[in-house]
Write a protein that holds these residues in place. Structure first.
Motif, PDB file in Angstrom:
ATOM      1  N   ALA A   1       1.095  -1.590  -0.159  1.00 30.85           N
ATOM      2  CA  ALA A   1      -0.186   0.558  -0.521  1.00 30.85           C
ATOM      3  C   ALA A   1       1.075   0.974   0.245  1.00 30.85           C
ATOM      4  O   ALA A   1       0.324   2.663  -0.543  1.00 30.85           O
ATOM      5  CB  ALA A   1      -1.306  -0.129   1.527  1.00 30.85           C
ATOM      6  N   ILE A   2       2.110   1.060   0.630  1.00 30.96           N
ATOM      7  CA  ILE A   2       2.985   2.271   1.136  1.00 30.96           C
ATOM      8  C   ILE A   2       3.625   2.963  -0.803  1.00 30.96           C
ATOM      9  O   ILE A   2       3.261   3.560  -1.342  1.00 30.96           O
ATOM     10  CB  ILE A   2       3.999   2.190   1.873  1.00 30.96           C
ATOM     11  CG1 ILE A   2       3.585   2.226   3.228  1.00 30.96           C
ATOM     12  CG2 ILE A   2       4.930   3.133   2.050  1.00 30.96           C
ATOM     13  CD1 ILE A   2       4.198   1.546   4.087  1.00 30.96           C
ATOM     14  N   LEU A   3       3.930   1.500  -1.040  1.00 28.61           N
ATOM     15  CA  LEU A   3       4.350   1.647  -2.634  1.00 28.61           C
ATOM     16  C   LEU A   3       3.728   2.112  -3.425  1.00 28.61           C
ATOM     17  O   LEU A   3       3.474   3.487  -4.362  1.00 28.61           O
ATOM     18  CB  LEU A   3       5.237  -0.185  -2.756  1.00 28.61           C
ATOM     19  CG  LEU A   3       5.584   0.027  -4.792  1.00 28.61           C
ATOM     20  CD1 LEU A   3       6.821   0.986  -5.095  1.00 28.61           C
ATOM     21  CD2 LEU A   3       5.843  -0.977  -4.424  1.00 28.61           C
ATOM     22  N   SER A   4       1.981   1.471  -3.863  1.00 30.56           N
ATOM     23  CA  SER A   4       0.925   1.806  -4.258  1.00 30.56           C
ATOM     24  C   SER A   4       0.931   3.603  -4.465  1.00 30.56           C
ATOM     25  O   SER A   4       0.739   4.381  -5.029  1.00 30.56           O
ATOM     26  CB  SER A   4      -0.427   1.067  -4.151  1.00 30.56           C
ATOM     27  OG  SER A   4       0.741  -0.272  -4.750  1.00 30.56           O
ATOM     28  N   GLY A   5       0.711   3.828  -2.933  1.00 29.96           N
ATOM     29  CA  GLY A   5       0.894   5.476  -2.744  1.00 29.96           C
ATOM     30  C   GLY A   5       2.032   6.230  -3.382  1.00 29.96           C
ATOM     31  O   GLY A   5       1.375   7.481  -3.311  1.00 29.96           O
ATOM     32  N   SER A   6       2.667   6.064  -3.185  1.00 27.30           N
ATOM     33  CA  SER A   6       4.104   6.929  -3.378  1.00 27.30           C
ATOM     34  C   SER A   6       3.609   6.873  -4.693  1.00 27.30           C
ATOM     35  O   SER A   6       4.248   7.770  -5.606  1.00 27.30           O
ATOM     36  CB  SER A   6       5.308   6.323  -3.139  1.00 27.30           C
ATOM     37  OG  SER A   6       5.728   6.221  -1.943  1.00 27.30           O
ATOM     38  N   LEU A   7       3.545   6.058  -5.682  1.00 24.39           N
ATOM     39  CA  LEU A   7       3.807   5.987  -6.876  1.00 24.39           C
ATOM     40  C   LEU A   7       2.525   6.751  -7.898  1.00 24.39           C
ATOM     41  O   LEU A   7       2.552   7.221  -9.078  1.00 24.39           O
ATOM     42  CB  LEU A   7       3.691   4.480  -7.733  1.00 24.39           C
ATOM     43  CG  LEU A   7       4.650   3.186  -7.203  1.00 24.39           C
ATOM     44  CD1 LEU A   7       4.343   2.108  -7.536  1.00 24.39           C
ATOM     45  CD2 LEU A   7       5.835   3.769  -8.420  1.00 24.39           C
ATOM     46  N   ALA A   8       1.615   6.498  -7.262  1.00 24.75           N
ATOM     47  CA  ALA A   8       0.041   7.463  -7.312  1.00 24.75           C
ATOM     48  C   ALA A   8       0.821   8.728  -6.791  1.00 24.75           C
ATOM     49  O   ALA A   8       0.070   9.675  -8.352  1.00 24.75           O
ATOM     50  CB  ALA A   8      -0.913   6.894  -6.546  1.00 24.75           C
ATOM     51  N   TRP A   9       1.042   9.278  -5.363  1.00 19.78           N
ATOM     52  CA  TRP A   9       1.284  10.344  -5.536  1.00 19.78           C
ATOM     53  C   TRP A   9       2.605  10.798  -6.521  1.00 19.78           C
ATOM     54  O   TRP A   9       1.887  12.033  -7.088  1.00 19.78           O
ATOM     55  CB  TRP A   9       2.242  10.416  -3.780  1.00 19.78           C
ATOM     56  CG  TRP A   9       2.471  11.619  -4.000  1.00 19.78           C
ATOM     57  CD1 TRP A   9       1.914  12.583  -3.033  1.00 19.78           C
ATOM     58  CD2 TRP A   9       4.068  12.598  -4.212  1.00 19.78           C
ATOM     59  NE1 TRP A   9       2.539  13.992  -2.520  1.00 19.78           N
ATOM     60  CE2 TRP A   9       3.538  13.880  -2.948  1.00 19.78           C
ATOM     61  CE3 TRP A   9       5.439  12.805  -4.155  1.00 19.78           C
ATOM     62  CZ2 TRP A   9       4.747  14.469  -3.419  1.00 19.78           C
ATOM     63  CZ3 TRP A   9       5.964  13.438  -5.113  1.00 19.78           C
ATOM     64  CH2 TRP A   9       5.815  14.806  -4.720  1.00 19.78           C
TER      65      TRP A   9
END
Length: 317
Positions: free
Chosen positions: A59-67
């Motif tokens: 989830a942290i990785l997904s959030g970082s990529l989305a940002w």
């Protein structure tokens, strides 16, 4: 006298700063049609598509990529449009006006104080709901007083002071990008369970870039009466608040006016345990009005101080 006027007029950045504040006050943008509202809605739609993992690291990785997916194209487009703009000053002014949100905050403060004075809890919840992530259904009059005070503190700190700070350092593009980053951190706030991991990148980035202006503004608020007591309380309480910049600002206002801020809050039916900061007085209508007045006065001082510093720096360059 003529030489002084010519020096002032040649300082385009300072003129844009004052023009931006003037245009923003005279022609405010409605929140419903403001670019930040559209941006935040798009961010929520994106998160609905990619925030699907229950594993924290993923989830942290997904959030970082989305940002990065949201911010990098915006940065490229803003820089490109700036290079293509026929009138650079108009482009800078437009971005600054989009980034600011002084008048809406001021209007909310006045309307909210009037509503609390009438003890109209229902209307108070309607006024504050679009501005916060927490649930308002169970808020008492005291809870509304705290929520309203905290909303005013963060709105003036982020949507005016930090925007002007980053404008002074990086121009309209920097101010606009900062505001968009703030809106992402709000849309994906880890205070809500579904974004507890996904929103960490957005929140930590904003925490980093607003640290200096938030703390400088907190020191400005601290100046004057009860300065020593306020500084001592910042030392004692600030470390217990989750974000370092807002911690100083929240404690400084609470200590200055001896108001109790913070405490438990409900986000999406989940109770979040937040520490209490400030003094011991539960905010009522008159106390929220005092918070509003204090913040407005200090914001005027901030604008004056930044204008003087920008004038000296740009003249020096």
């Amino acid at each position: 006298m003529e030489g002084l006027f010519n020096d002032f007029y040649s300082n385009g950045a300072l003129l844009i700063l004052w023009a931006g504040l003037l245009v923003h006050r005279i022609l405010p943008l409605s929140r419903e049609f403001h670019p930040t509202t559209i941006w935040r809605k798009f961010a929520i739609q994106l998160s609905n598509k990619v925030n699907t993992s229950t594993v924290a690291s993923q989830a942290i990785l997904s959030g970082s990529l989305a940002w990065l997916l949201m911010m990098l194209p915006l940065f490229v487009v803003a820089i490109s449009l700036g290079n293509l703009a026929w009138y650079q000053e108009v482009f800078e002014l437009t971005l600054l006006v989009f980034a600011l949100d002084w008048r809406n905050t001021d209007r909310f403060g006045k309307d909210f104080v009037t509503t609390l004075a009438r003890e109209d809890k229902t209307h108070g919840k309607i006024l504050i709901q679009p501005l916060i992530n927490r649930s308002t259904a169970s808020l008492s009059m005291v809870g509304l007083g705290k929520a309203g005070s905290e909303t005013l503190i963060m709105s003036y700190g982020r949507n005016l002071v930090c925007v002007l700070f980053w404008y002074g350092l990086t121009g309209g593009v920097g101010a606009f990008l900062y505001r968009m980053a703030v809106e992402l951190s709000r849309a994906w706030s880890p205070s809500r369970k579904q974004y507890s991991s996904f929103g960490q990148m957005a929140t930590r980035t904003v925490a980093l870039i607003e640290l200096v202006p938030m703390r400088l503004f907190a020191l400005l608020i601290t100046s004057g009466q009860r300065a020593l007591a306020t500084i001592q309380l910042i030392k004692l309480q600030a470390s217990s608040w989750p974000l370092p910049g807002p911690a100083w600002l929240m404690v400084s206002v609470g200590a200055k006016l001896q108001l109790s801020l913070g405490g438990p809050a409900i986000y999406d039916r989940h109770k979040s345990i937040r520490t209490k900061v400030g003094g011991r007085i539960a905010p009522s209508a008159i106390h929220v009005a005092q918070v509003h007045q204090l913040l407005k006065q200090k914001c005027y001082l901030w604008v004056l101080a930044q204008s003087i510093i920008m004038g000296l720096v740009y003249q020096g360059l």
